[in-house]
Design an enzyme around this catalytic site. Structure first.
Site, PDB file in Angstrom:
ATOM      1  N   ASP A 243       4.767   4.267   9.938  1.00  0.00           N
ATOM      2  CA  ASP A 243       4.907   2.806   9.987  1.00  0.00           C
ATOM      3  C   ASP A 243       5.571   2.321  11.267  1.00  0.00           C
ATOM      4  OD1 ASP A 243       3.792   2.757   7.440  1.00  0.00           O
ATOM      5  OD2 ASP A 243       5.746   2.960   6.486  1.00  0.00           O
TER       6      ASP A 243
ATOM      7  N   THR B  76       2.635  -0.873   3.584  1.00  0.00           N
ATOM      8  CA  THR B  76       1.285  -1.447   3.669  1.00  0.00           C
ATOM      9  C   THR B  76       0.396  -0.886   2.560  1.00  0.00           C
ATOM     10  OG1 THR B  76       1.638  -1.400   6.060  1.00  0.00           O
ATOM     11  CG2 THR B  76      -0.596  -1.859   5.345  1.00  0.00           C
TER      12      THR B  76
ATOM     13  N   ASN C  90      -3.387   7.392   2.354  1.00  0.00           N
ATOM     14  CA  ASN C  90      -1.923   7.242   2.262  1.00  0.00           C
ATOM     15  C   ASN C  90      -1.438   6.387   3.441  1.00  0.00           C
ATOM     16  OD1 ASN C  90      -2.675   9.336   4.009  1.00  0.00           O
ATOM     17  ND2 ASN C  90      -0.953  10.652   3.512  1.00  0.00           N
ATOM     18  N   ALA C  91      -2.212   6.391   4.532  1.00  0.00           N
ATOM     19  CA  ALA C  91      -1.851   5.592   5.707  1.00  0.00           C
ATOM     20  C   ALA C  91      -2.087   4.113   5.411  1.00  0.00           C
ATOM     21  CB  ALA C  91      -2.703   6.017   6.899  1.00  0.00           C
ATOM     22  N   GLY C  92      -1.281   3.284   6.044  1.00  0.00           N
ATOM     23  CA  GLY C  92      -1.495   1.836   5.965  1.00  0.00           C
ATOM     24  C   GLY C  92      -1.213   1.276   7.333  1.00  0.00           C
ATOM     25  N   HIS C  93      -2.254   0.899   8.054  1.00  0.00           N
ATOM     26  CA  HIS C  93      -2.095   0.402   9.420  1.00  0.00           C
ATOM     27  C   HIS C  93      -2.416  -1.089   9.443  1.00  0.00           C
ATOM     28  CE1 HIS C  93      -2.683   4.734  11.162  1.00  0.00           C
ATOM     29  NE2 HIS C  93      -1.697   4.635  10.286  1.00  0.00           N
TER      30      HIS C  93
ATOM     31  N   VAL D  84       6.856  -7.144  20.874  1.00  0.00           N
ATOM     32  CA  VAL D  84       7.820  -8.141  20.378  1.00  0.00           C
ATOM     33  C   VAL D  84       7.230  -9.004  19.254  1.00  0.00           C
ATOM     34  CG1 VAL D  84       9.208  -8.233  22.481  1.00  0.00           C
ATOM     35  CG2 VAL D  84       7.177  -9.695  22.290  1.00  0.00           C
TER      36      VAL D  84
ATOM     37  N   GLY E  44       3.977   1.158  13.782  1.00  0.00           N
ATOM     38  CA  GLY E  44       3.133   0.151  14.439  1.00  0.00           C
ATOM     39  C   GLY E  44       1.946   0.793  15.152  1.00  0.00           C
ATOM     40  N   LYS E  45       1.536   1.976  14.647  1.00  0.00           N
ATOM     41  CA  LYS E  45       0.416   2.697  15.273  1.00  0.00           C
ATOM     42  C   LYS E  45      -0.862   1.868  15.230  1.00  0.00           C
ATOM     43  CE  LYS E  45       1.065   6.016  12.353  1.00  0.00           C
ATOM     44  NZ  LYS E  45       2.302   5.547  11.711  1.00  0.00           N
ATOM     45  N   GLY E  46      -1.064   1.177  14.086  1.00  0.00           N
ATOM     46  CA  GLY E  46      -2.275   0.366  13.930  1.00  0.00           C
ATOM     47  C   GLY E  46      -2.330  -0.730  14.974  1.00  0.00           C
TER      48      GLY E  46
ATOM     49  N   THR F 258       2.487   8.433  -1.982  1.00  0.00           N
ATOM     50  CA  THR F 258       1.747   7.170  -2.140  1.00  0.00           C
ATOM     51  C   THR F 258       0.811   7.230  -3.361  1.00  0.00           C
ATOM     52  OG1 THR F 258       0.002   7.999  -0.714  1.00  0.00           O
ATOM     53  CG2 THR F 258       1.763   6.741   0.357  1.00  0.00           C
TER      54      THR F 258
ATOM     55  N   THR G 117       1.719   0.845  -0.459  1.00  0.00           N
ATOM     56  CA  THR G 117       2.279   0.797  -1.815  1.00  0.00           C
ATOM     57  C   THR G 117       3.136  -0.446  -2.069  1.00  0.00           C
ATOM     58  OG1 THR G 117       4.197   2.051  -1.066  1.00  0.00           O
ATOM     59  CG2 THR G 117       2.378   3.324  -1.997  1.00  0.00           C
TER      60      THR G 117
ATOM     61  N   GLN H 172       0.813   8.596   9.646  1.00  0.00           N
ATOM     62  CA  GLN H 172       2.165   9.095   9.347  1.00  0.00           C
ATOM     63  C   GLN H 172       2.977   9.291  10.637  1.00  0.00           C
ATOM     64  OE1 GLN H 172      -0.561  11.113   7.448  1.00  0.00           O
ATOM     65  NE2 GLN H 172      -0.469   9.239   6.279  1.00  0.00           N
TER      66      GLN H 172
END
Ligand code: GDP
Ligand code: IMO
Ligand code: MG
Length: 430
Positions: free
Chosen positions: A16, A301, A41-44, A416, A18-20, A131, A303, A226
C-alpha cells in the site's frame, strides 16, 4: 548488451505504498505493464479524471489502450474476480482492454478462499490477518503440483479430471474438520466454462512476448504487488503473503532472463503502514496515528480494514534496497505529514545492546529490538499543490534529506496527492 528499458516497481514496506498510482503515472510512457506475482489480495487505487479505480488483478496500465498489460505466470488468478474487474472497467467506459494472460498462471478457486478463512479461524490469536482471497491455498496447490492453470480451462476433459481430484481432496479436508459443507463440482465447472469465454482472447505464452519486447528496447514496467516485508522468503515470516514481491522474483515469475531488469524503483510511503498482523516496530497508536489514518485514507483497498500506522523506518528501506537492488525511490503520501508538530524517523536497530543493521529472522528477536529514532520538526503548510522541491517548506525539505541520508537512497520523485498531476519528478525516472 545495450541498455534495456525495463523498470521494476517494488513496494519497500508492507504494501500500500502507492504502487498503483506511480505505475499508472509511469505507464503513460510505457509499452508494457506486467504484474508478476500475487493475486487479488492486492489493491491498487488509481485516480484518473477525478474517478477512483481499485485494481486487484489488472495491471495499472489498463486504462491506456496503447499499453499492453500482462498477467504473467507468477500471478494467481481468480477468474471470477478478473471478469468482475473487466466488467467494471467496461461500465466506466474503458472498453479497449489491452490485456494478455499467461497460459501458465495458476487459478484461484472459491474453495481456496474458504480454506484461507478456515485456516485463519483455526489459528485464533496467531492468525496472519490475510485478505481471505485464497492466495496461500492457491500457491500451496501450485507447489504441491495439483494446481490448475489457465491453459487447463481449454481442455475440458483434463479440467474436469483435475477439478474432480481437487474437489475430492478439499471435501475430505472440510469433512475432517467437521465442516458440513461440500463443494459442488457441477456448479463450479459450469461457472468456469462460462467465464473462460471472456478471457480466451487474452491467453498467450507471455514469456516470449516479454522477452522479445525487452530485446526490442520497448519500455516494460514490472508492477509489484505487496511489499518487501510481506515477501514469503525475505519478509517477517510467517506474517507474510505467499509469493515474493521482490525484483529477484521477476525473472522466474515472468519467464525472462535474470539480467533483463535494468532498474529498480522502490515505492516508499513517507511513514509506515501495515494491514494484518505481525511485528511492527515503529507502530504508533496515538492521536497522530488517527490523524494520519484519516488524512491518508489508510483503509485497505481490498478489505476496507483500518491500516496500522507507524513512523518512517529507514532500516526497512536499507533492507529493501539491498534485497532488490533498488537504485532510487519514489516517496509517496508526503502531503499527509503536513500539520504534525514533530516527526520521528527510525534510523537504527539494536538487540541486546548491540547495533544490528539487519532485520532479525526470528520473530521473538524482532520483538525485542530497540529502535533508535531521530526527531525532526514538522511543517503546517498544505503541500498538495507544490510543483518542485524548492517550493517545499524548509522542514519538509529537511525530512526528505533525512530519508535520503538514513535510507541511504536517492529520492527521484515525490508525491503530494493521489492524482497523477500531484507527482514531482526530481530526475528522469526512465
Ligand atoms: P498500492 O497498493 O501500493 O497501490 O497502494 P494503495 O492504492 O493500496 O494505497 C495507497 C493510497 O494512497 C491510495 O488510496 C492512493 O490513492 C493514495 N495515494 C497515493 N499517493 C498518494 C499521495 O501522494 N498522497 C495522498 N494523499 N494519497 C496518495
Ligand atoms: P498491495 O499490492 C497490504 C497482507 C495481508 C496479510 C498478509 C497475508 O495493495 O500493496 P494474503 O491475503 O496475501 O495471504 O495476506 O499480507 N497483504 C497486503 N497488505 N497490501 C497488499 O497488497 C497486501 N496483500 C496482502 O493483509 O497481512
Ligand atoms: Mg494496496
Amino acid at each position: 548488451m545495450k541498455t534495456l528499458n525495463s523498470l521494476a516497481i517494488i513496494g519497500t514496506q508492507w504494501g500500500d505504498e502507492g504502487k498503483g498510482k506511480i505505475t499508472n503515472y509511469l505507464a503513460k510512457k510505457a509499452d508494457f505493464v506486467v504484474r508478476y506475482q500475487g493475486g487479488n489480495n492486492a489493491g491498487h487505487s488509481i485516480i484518473l479524471d477525478n474517478k477512483r479505480f481499485a485494481l486487484h488483478l489488472l495491471p495499472s496500465g489498463i486504462f491506456y489502450k496503447n499499453v499492453c498489460n500482462i498477467l504473467a505466470n507468477g500471478v494467481v488468478i481468480d477468474l471470477f474476480g478478473l471478469v468482475e474487474e473487466i466488467n467494471n472497467l467496461k461500465k466506466n467506459n474503458i472498453k479497449d482492454i489491452n490485456l494478455l494472460i499467461s497460459e501458465r498462471a495458476h487459478l484461484v478457486f472459491p474453495y481456496h478462499k474458504e480454506i484461507d478463512a478456515i485456516f485463519e479461524k483455526a489459528k485464533g490469536k496467531n492468525k496472519i490477518g490475510t485478505t481471505k482471497q485464497g492466495i496461500g491455498p492457491a500457491y500451496t496447490d501450485k507447489v504441491t503440483r495439483i494446481g490448475i492453470r489457465v491453459i487447463d480451462l481449454f481442455d475440458q476433459k483434463y479440467l474436469e479430471e483435475k477439478l474432480k481430484e481437487n474437489i475430492f481432496w478439499k471435501n475430505l479436508f472440510l469433512k475432517s474438520l467437521g465442516i458440513n459443507k461440500e463443494i459442488d463440482f457441477d456448479e463450479l465447472l459450469q461457472k468456469l466454462l462460462e467465464a473462460r469465454i471472456i478471457i480466451k482472447p487474452f491467453i498467450k505464452d507471455t514469456s516470449k512476448i516479454i522477452y522479445d519486447a525487452i530485446l526490442d528496447n520497448k519500455k516494460v514496467l514490472f508492477e509489484g504487488a505487496q511489499g518487501v516485508q510481506l515477501c514469503l522468503d525475505h519478509g517477517t515470516y510467517p506474517f507474510v503473503t505467499s509469493s515474493s514481491p521482490t525484483a529477484s522474483s521477476i525473472p522466474l515469475n515472468t519467464g525472462i532472463p535474470a539480467n533483463f531488469i535494468n532498474e529498480v524503483l522502490g515505492i516508499t510511503k513517507s511513514y509506515t503502514t501495515r494491514v494484518g498482523n505481525g511485528v511492527f516496530l515503529t507502530e504508533i497508536n496515538d492521536k497522530i496515528a488517527a490523524k494520519i489514518r484519516i488524512k491518508g485514507n489508510e483503509f485497505g483497498t481490498t478489505t476496507g480494514r483500518a491500516r496500522r500506522i507507524g513512523w518512517f523506518d529507514a532500516v526497512l528501506i536499507r533492507y529493501a534496497k539491498r534485497i532488490n537492488g533498488i537504485t532510487k525511490i519514489s516517496l509517496t503520501l508526503f502531503d499527509v505529514l503536513s500539520g504534525i508538530k514533530e516527526l520521528k524517523i527510525a534510523i537504527n536497530y539494536s538487540l541486546d545492546n548491540k547495533n544490528i543493521d539487519c532485520i532479525p529472522t526470528l520473530l521473538k528477536d524482532l520483538e525485542r529490538v530497540k529502535v533508535e529514532y531521530i526527531t525532526l520538526k514538522g511543517w503546517d503548510e498544505d503541500i498538495t499543490n507544490v510543483k518542485s522541491f524548492d517550493a517545499l517548506p524548509e522542514n519538509a525539505k529537511k525530512y526528505l534529506k533525512a530519508i535520503e541520508k538514513y535510507g541511504e537512497i536517492r529520492i527521484a520523485q515525490f508525491s503530494v496527492g493521489p492524482k497523477p498531476e500531484q507527482t514531482i519528478d526530481l530526475e528522469k525516472i526512465w
